[in-house]
Scaffold this motif. Structure first.
Motif, short mmCIF file in Angstrom:
data_model
loop_
_atom_site.label_atom_id
_atom_site.label_comp_id
_atom_site.label_asym_id
_atom_site.label_seq_id
_atom_site.Cartn_x
_atom_site.Cartn_y
_atom_site.Cartn_z
N GLN A 177 14.73 2.40 8.68
CA GLN A 177 14.35 2.09 7.30
C GLN A 177 12.84 2.09 7.14
O GLN A 177 12.32 2.51 6.11
CB GLN A 177 14.93 0.73 6.89
N GLN A 178 12.11 1.68 8.16
CA GLN A 178 10.65 1.68 8.10
C GLN A 178 10.11 3.11 8.03
O GLN A 178 9.12 3.37 7.35
CB GLN A 178 10.06 0.98 9.32
N PHE A 179 10.75 4.03 8.73
CA PHE A 179 10.30 5.43 8.74
C PHE A 179 10.72 6.19 7.49
O PHE A 179 10.08 7.16 7.11
CB PHE A 179 10.83 6.16 9.98
N PHE A 180 11.81 5.75 6.87
CA PHE A 180 12.35 6.46 5.70
C PHE A 180 12.60 5.49 4.55
O PHE A 180 13.74 5.29 4.12
CB PHE A 180 13.65 7.19 6.09
N PRO A 181 11.53 4.89 4.02
CA PRO A 181 11.69 3.87 2.99
C PRO A 181 12.22 4.40 1.66
O PRO A 181 12.75 3.63 0.86
CB PRO A 181 10.28 3.30 2.84
#
Length: 191
Positions: free
Chosen positions: A53-57
């Protein structure tokens, strides 16, 4: 007691440096980060999802993260140990083309029956598009169904609508466009 733990950690780092494409210093750094994020030494699927989720917000990586988690979790105990994590990371970032393709085959073979069906590939490609979110991939120019059709047209040599490991490996190695099509999930990674 702490000395025994330190010696075991050192042995693990040396062992993993020998078994992966990482140096001892790199393994040590990954170990430190993993231990900080997972003090009990195990990464749950929920925590794994949060990393994605941090990489693909802007997208929804839950489905794709679940598929990747399944491949990282080699012993299928519902948790990823540091050893499982670093070995998978080594393969996906620094492995040979053949190693990466074997890993990718495992990812796409959702039911572990030794074949990739169109439905399985559609599930993965759909999960990738969900993860990337809107405006990352121009879906008018790069339709997921067309992508799967193109891959199967090139790789499914016996036209049985499923890819064996051999078809997948041989076909992928012969056509760089196929490797690029399969590697969409690696869009954020330059390796």
């Amino acid at each position: 007691m702490g000395n025994k733990s330190s010696k075991a950690k050192r042995q693990l780092i040396v062992k993993l440096a020998e078994e992966t494409y990482f140096t001892e210093d790199e393994v040590k750094k990954w170990y430190t980060g993993f231990s900080k994020d997972c003090p009990n030494g195990r990464l749950t699927e929920q925590a794994f999802y949060k990393i994605y989720q941090q990489f693909f917000p802007k997208g929804n990586p839950k489905k794709f993260a679940s598929f990747v988690f399944r491949v990282f979790d080699e012993d299928k105990d519902g948790m990823i140990t540091f050893e499982e994590f670093i070995k998978a990371l080594s393969t996906t970032t620094r492995g040979t083309l053949e190693e990466k393709l074997l890993w990718t085959f495992k990812l796409y073979d959702l039911d572990n029956d030794g074949y990739i069906t169109r439905d399985e590939m559609n599930s993965i490609i759909d999960a990738i598009y969900q993860m990337l979110g809107p405006n990352i991939v121009d879906t008018n120019d790069d339709d997921p169904v067309k992508r799967v059709d193109m891959i199967f047209t090139h790789l499914d040599t016996n036209k049985d609508n499923k890819l064996s490991m051999d078809e997948f490996m041989v076909g992928s190695q012969q056509d760089p466009k196929i490797v690029a099509a399969l590697s969409l999930y690696n869009i954020h990674n330059n390796n």
